[in-house]
Design a protein around this motif. Structure first.
Motif, mmCIF file in Angstrom:
data_model
loop_
_atom_site.group_PDB
_atom_site.id
_atom_site.type_symbol
_atom_site.label_atom_id
_atom_site.label_comp_id
_atom_site.label_asym_id
_atom_site.label_seq_id
_atom_site.Cartn_x
_atom_site.Cartn_y
_atom_site.Cartn_z
ATOM 1 N N VAL A 162 -3.089 -0.626 -4.809
ATOM 2 C CA VAL A 162 -4.511 -0.767 -4.303
ATOM 3 C C VAL A 162 -5.066 -2.038 -5.072
ATOM 4 O O VAL A 162 -5.010 -2.465 -6.164
ATOM 5 C CB VAL A 162 -5.299 0.454 -4.738
ATOM 6 C CG1 VAL A 162 -4.762 1.577 -4.070
ATOM 7 C CG2 VAL A 162 -5.379 0.622 -6.455
ATOM 8 N N HIS B 179 1.790 2.656 -3.265
ATOM 9 C CA HIS B 179 0.539 3.135 -3.977
ATOM 10 C C HIS B 179 0.066 1.864 -4.821
ATOM 11 O O HIS B 179 -0.793 2.245 -5.853
ATOM 12 C CB HIS B 179 1.090 4.249 -5.007
ATOM 13 C CG HIS B 179 1.541 5.299 -4.244
ATOM 14 N ND1 HIS B 179 0.907 5.779 -3.377
ATOM 15 C CD2 HIS B 179 2.871 5.750 -4.447
ATOM 16 C CE1 HIS B 179 1.788 7.003 -2.835
ATOM 17 N NE2 HIS B 179 3.101 6.823 -3.376
ATOM 18 N N MET C 97 -3.368 -6.694 -6.811
ATOM 19 C CA MET C 97 -3.255 -5.477 -6.413
ATOM 20 C C MET C 97 -2.525 -4.705 -7.815
ATOM 21 O O MET C 97 -1.647 -5.155 -8.240
ATOM 22 C CB MET C 97 -2.127 -5.141 -5.172
ATOM 23 C CG MET C 97 -3.116 -5.691 -4.007
ATOM 24 S SD MET C 97 -1.908 -5.400 -2.481
ATOM 25 C CE MET C 97 -2.624 -3.454 -2.052
ATOM 26 N N SER D 9 0.960 -1.058 -0.130
ATOM 27 C CA SER D 9 0.099 -0.091 0.007
ATOM 28 C C SER D 9 0.760 1.423 0.221
ATOM 29 O O SER D 9 0.465 2.118 -0.775
ATOM 30 C CB SER D 9 -1.036 -0.088 1.256
ATOM 31 O OG SER D 9 -1.887 -0.974 1.175
#
Length: 421
Positions: free
Chosen positions: A145, A143, A263, A140
């Motif tokens: 997600v 960056h 992610m 996370s």
């Protein structure tokens, strides 16, 4: 196996992190100066594990400026008897610890040995077998997600995910040649003949779909009758899709490859109306990884997580994209086995297409639900009025209904709604 249900907050201390970071950073004088923690699990995101995020401030022996590390500690649900009852039978904790401790790092080494620096998953920091805990890089702060499970992945995200998945499958096949019997021993995902824990949910979802079809003008009684006849067979037919067949290309599959286990990171397009372009992706969660056909992962991905328009109109093109990367990686990694042609891969996909039906009709309604209040393990493993109502609610979702109207006739034309031997 976990020896006790000692709360993670008791043992995840500065001293603990200092010990593991000294080994990971190869600095015996490293000192931890501060740690902060926060929950990393939201309702409906994980039924079997607890995630805790840690920000760790530390000093290297040759540096007076503090550095920061961001880590996730993954543990089982601390002492929850319902979850423990089911998950111990699946052996998910030991399986995922094996993945993070041994298999994933060796996959990374295989790729680096041929000059491929592409990262497929988060780095392993430490695996604590005594406490059934895994500590790995928190993506996370970089960056990353989680993919949007409601909207579904667009074409760029799908192509990038297929690239990562193809490399994962290729590395798994080659690693098996170098670690005989280790990967092939990982039989069965979350559906297996020796554990029918999720069979009530599968049957409940088929019944909910049948009832929806009956009241739907575009579908009607024809589909309800077929689905109810199929209900008693849904679990066995789904398990068959996992069966390793000697004539098929087999490898280590992810086993649970859907939106929240992918992610993405993005880069801004500047003045282009604030839009963003996908830049990189990582695969996460390997507790159900097993030895099977890559077709299982592909059907599951396309029928739970890819935008419906792509699933219907571009799936063949995207499968070809996946195959080109898989074949190239197998050659570069000097795979000694038979590299499947695109046609051979498509034959495997057709042979195991029932799993596309299962993913679309059973799994996708759960995974795209915006109401996660009742998304708990009891509703996935028990046959009760509460679980039946839960399945009914999932089929009240207009998005699920629209997908079902499109996909049920397709699956019927493929013969997947017919009861066979």
């Amino acid at each position: 196996m976990k020896k006790s249900f000692e709360s993670a907050s008791v043992w995840l201390t500065k001293e603990y992190f200092e010990t593991i970071l000294r080994k990971y950073k190869k600095d015996s004088n490293l000192t931890v100066t501060k740690i902060n923690s926060s929950s990393g699990t939201s309702k409906g995101e994980s039924f079997i594990s607890t995630l805790t995020r840690f920000k760790v401030e530390f000093l290297l022996s040759n540096n007076k400026v503090p550095q920061h590390g961001f880590y996730i500690v993954k543990t089982d649900y601390e002492g929850d008897p319902v979850i423990d009852k089911y998950m111990r039978k699946f052996d998910v904790y030991n399986r995922e610890m094996l993945m993070y401790h041994q298999i994933l790092p060796q996959m990374t080494t295989l790729l680096r040995d041929i000059g491929d620096e592409d990262k497929l998953f988060a780095d392993t920091i430490h695996v604590d077998f005594e406490r059934s805990a895994i500590i790995f890089e928190d993506l996370s702060p970089s960056h990353f997600v989680v993919a949007d499970r409601i909207a579904g992945m667009d074409e760029a995200q799908t192509r990038l995910t297929l690239k990562k998945l193809a490399k994962f499958h290729a590395a798994g096949a080659v690693l098996n040649e170098r670690m005989p019997d280790v990967l092939t021993s990982l039989q069965g995902g979350f559906l297996r003949r020796t554990n029918h824990a999720f069979e009530p949910f599968h049957q409940g979802m088929i019944e909910a779909c049948a009832n929806f079809a009956y009241g739907c003008q575009e579908l009607g009684p024809y589909y309800k009758a077929k689905l109810l006849k199929l209900k008693e067979h849904i679990f066995e037919y789904s398990v068959r899709c996992y069966d390793p067949k000697e004539s098929h290309f087999l490898t280590l599959i992810h086993g649970d490859i859907w939106s929240t286990n992918i992610m993405f990171s993005f880069e801004s397009n500047g003045q282009m109306n604030g839009t963003k372009t996908v830049k990189d992706a990582r695969l996460i969660d390997f507790q159900f990884s097993n030895w099977s056909s890559p077709a299982v992962d592909l059907h599951y991905l396309f029928n739970t997580s890819v935008a419906n328009e792509l699933r219907i109109n571009k799936q063949d093109e995207l499968i070809q994209h996946y195959h080109s990367i898989l074949a190239d990686m197998l050659r570069r990694l000097s795979y000694a086995g038979h590299i499947p042609s695109l046609h051979e891969l498509c034959v495997q996909l057709e042979d195991r297409r029932f799993y596309a039906f299962t993913a679309a009709i059973v799994n996708q309604p759960l995974q795209t639900s915006e109401n996660t209040d009742d998304a708990d393990l009891k509703n996935l493993t028990e046959s009760s009025e509460r679980s039946r109502n839960f399945c009914k609610v999932l089929y009240s979702n207009p998005k699920v209904q629209n997908i079902t109207k499109t996909m049920l006739p397709f699956f019927d034309r493929k013969g997947l709604l017919d009861v066979t031997d």
